[in-house]
Scaffold this active site. Structure first.
Site, mmCIF file in Angstrom:
data_model
loop_
_atom_site.group_PDB
_atom_site.id
_atom_site.type_symbol
_atom_site.label_atom_id
_atom_site.label_comp_id
_atom_site.label_asym_id
_atom_site.label_seq_id
_atom_site.Cartn_x
_atom_site.Cartn_y
_atom_site.Cartn_z
ATOM 1 N N GLU A 152 0.829 -1.212 0.000
ATOM 2 C CA GLU A 152 0.000 0.000 0.000
ATOM 3 C C GLU A 152 0.860 1.257 0.000
ATOM 4 O O GLU A 152 0.593 2.204 -0.746
ATOM 5 C CB GLU A 152 -0.917 0.019 1.231
ATOM 6 C CG GLU A 152 -1.911 -1.130 1.287
ATOM 7 C CD GLU A 152 -1.375 -2.333 2.048
ATOM 8 O OE1 GLU A 152 -0.178 -2.664 1.899
ATOM 9 O OE2 GLU A 152 -2.150 -2.944 2.804
ATOM 10 N N THR A 202 14.101 -41.415 -6.669
ATOM 11 C CA THR A 202 14.192 -40.335 -7.653
ATOM 12 C C THR A 202 15.489 -39.565 -7.491
ATOM 13 O O THR A 202 16.190 -39.261 -8.470
ATOM 14 C CB THR A 202 12.988 -39.372 -7.468
ATOM 15 O OG1 THR A 202 11.786 -40.136 -7.531
ATOM 16 C CG2 THR A 202 12.970 -38.296 -8.518
#
Ligand code: AOF
Ligand code: ZN
Length: 346
Positions: free
Chosen positions: A46, A190
């Site tokens: 803001e 993996t």
């Protein structure tokens, strides 16, 4: 609000554990100032938008993705800046779940500012899903699973090879996405097969490098694996069953976590500060997380490839009749070169 949400994303990888926030100042239907929370501890969205608007902010509308803050944190309260600038209307997507900072909308209303909350709230909440989860009563991290999947539901061929399954654009996207998570996870098979490092190597340098988490069910890891080479700089958590500690000895930055279930493992990870994790395979870990209902978001990268066999994407997930199928929602779909990204949530 669409523009404010897009501006908020510029903070991706840089503001954690703060939320992503974007804001624009609108005057006579024209944007006269843009802002976003760009750096943790830095100026709020803001204030940046108000500074850009300058004198044009007087009498204008502020459109922000998060309720403006009221507290003195690392930054002064946004509400005070909004009132000082002479903003007459604030449109915001969602309230601030952080009790320390909340209450901005009430303060603005009390000061005579017109307040419109709730515009594109679902999008704003999705943008900050990790932040919201961290503030909630959860005893596990926010868990996202990313898999690149063939047309016939595989993530690798029979040998386990998954290189170049998805294209260049998808790989760039993965590195960008990694930057916004607190940890990157994968199964040991993996990691061993690809000698993966699970580091972020994209255009965004994360403020905090995501830790690595390896789920090693059968003591497959060895100290010479690449994932350990820079553990002193970027921590590695190795999750293993109590009876199967991988023979890696002591490596600086490596923490062993003994756990006999995924629920237990995630609870410990949360305790050591992992509040969000992006899991990138393999298919068995993904399937186990799904079976245990531990996934908040799926990123499925659909590739136009046929393998006719190989490593299935969600291995071990029990089959059921369509009438009992679990139905999730696609919340975003995006082309990534020849691939398609599907973002799917429960
Ligand atoms: C806003 N605008 O752009 C952001 C907000 O330590 P601080 O001062 O940076 O405050 C952080 C808290 O303020 C954060 O947890 C969240 O509740 C809110 N973030 N608020 O009005 C912003 N980033
Ligand atoms: Zn603020």
């Amino acid at each position: 609000m669409q523009q404010s949400l897009a501006l908020a994303e510029r903070g991706w990888g840089r503001v954690h554990p703060n939320p992503l926030v974007g804001a624009v100042v609108v005057r006579d239907g024209r944007v006269v100032g843009e802002g976003w929370h760009a750096e943790y501890g830095g100026v709020h969205a803001e204030r940046m938008a108000l500074a850009a608007a300058g004198a044009e902010a007087r009498g204008a509308t502020l459109v922000t993705t998060l309720e403006p803050c009221t507290h003195h944190g690392k930054q002064p309260p946004c509400v005070e800046a909004i009132l000082a600038a002479g903003i007459v209307r604030v449109v915001c997507a969602m309230s601030d779940p952080n009790p320390e900072a909340a209450g901005g909308l009430d303060r603005l209303r009390a000061a005579g500012v017109m307040v419109d909350p709730g515009l594109q709230e679902a999008e704003a909440r999705r943008l900050n899903a990790r932040f919201l989860h961290a503030l909630g009563p959860h005893d596990r991290p926010y868990v996202a699973v990313k898999l690149a999947v063939t047309l016939d539901g595989m993530i690798a061929d029979r040998q386990g090879d998954s290189h170049w399954l998805s294209g260049e654009r998808a790989r760039e996207w993965v590195h960008r996405e990694r930057a916004g998570y607190h940890a990157i996870g994968a199964g040991a098979a993996t990691v061993v097969r690809d000698d993966a490092r699970l580091t972020v190597r994209g255009t965004i340098t994360p403020r905090l490098m995501p830790a690595r988490v390896v789920f090693d069910r059968s003591a497959q890891l060895r100290p010479e694996h690449a994932i350990f080479s820079d553990a002193a700089r970027v921590p590695v958590h190795v999750v293993h069953p109590t009876g199967a500690t991988p023979p890696i000895g002591e490596i600086e930055g490596v923490q062993l976590i003994a756990a006999d279930s995924l629920v237990e493992a995630l609870a410990t990870l949360k305790q050591v500060g992992v509040d969000s994790m992006l899991v990138e395979g393999g298919g068995r870990l993904a399937g186990a997380l799904l079976s245990d209902d531990l996934i908040d978001r799926v990123y499925q990268v659909q590739t136009p490839v046929w393998l006719g066999g190989g490593r299935p994407a969600w291995a071990g997930f029990q089959s059921r009749d369509l009438s009992e199928a679990i139905r999730w929602r696609i919340v975003d779909r995006r082309p990534l070169g020849d691939d398609t990204l599907l973002v799917i949530e429960r």
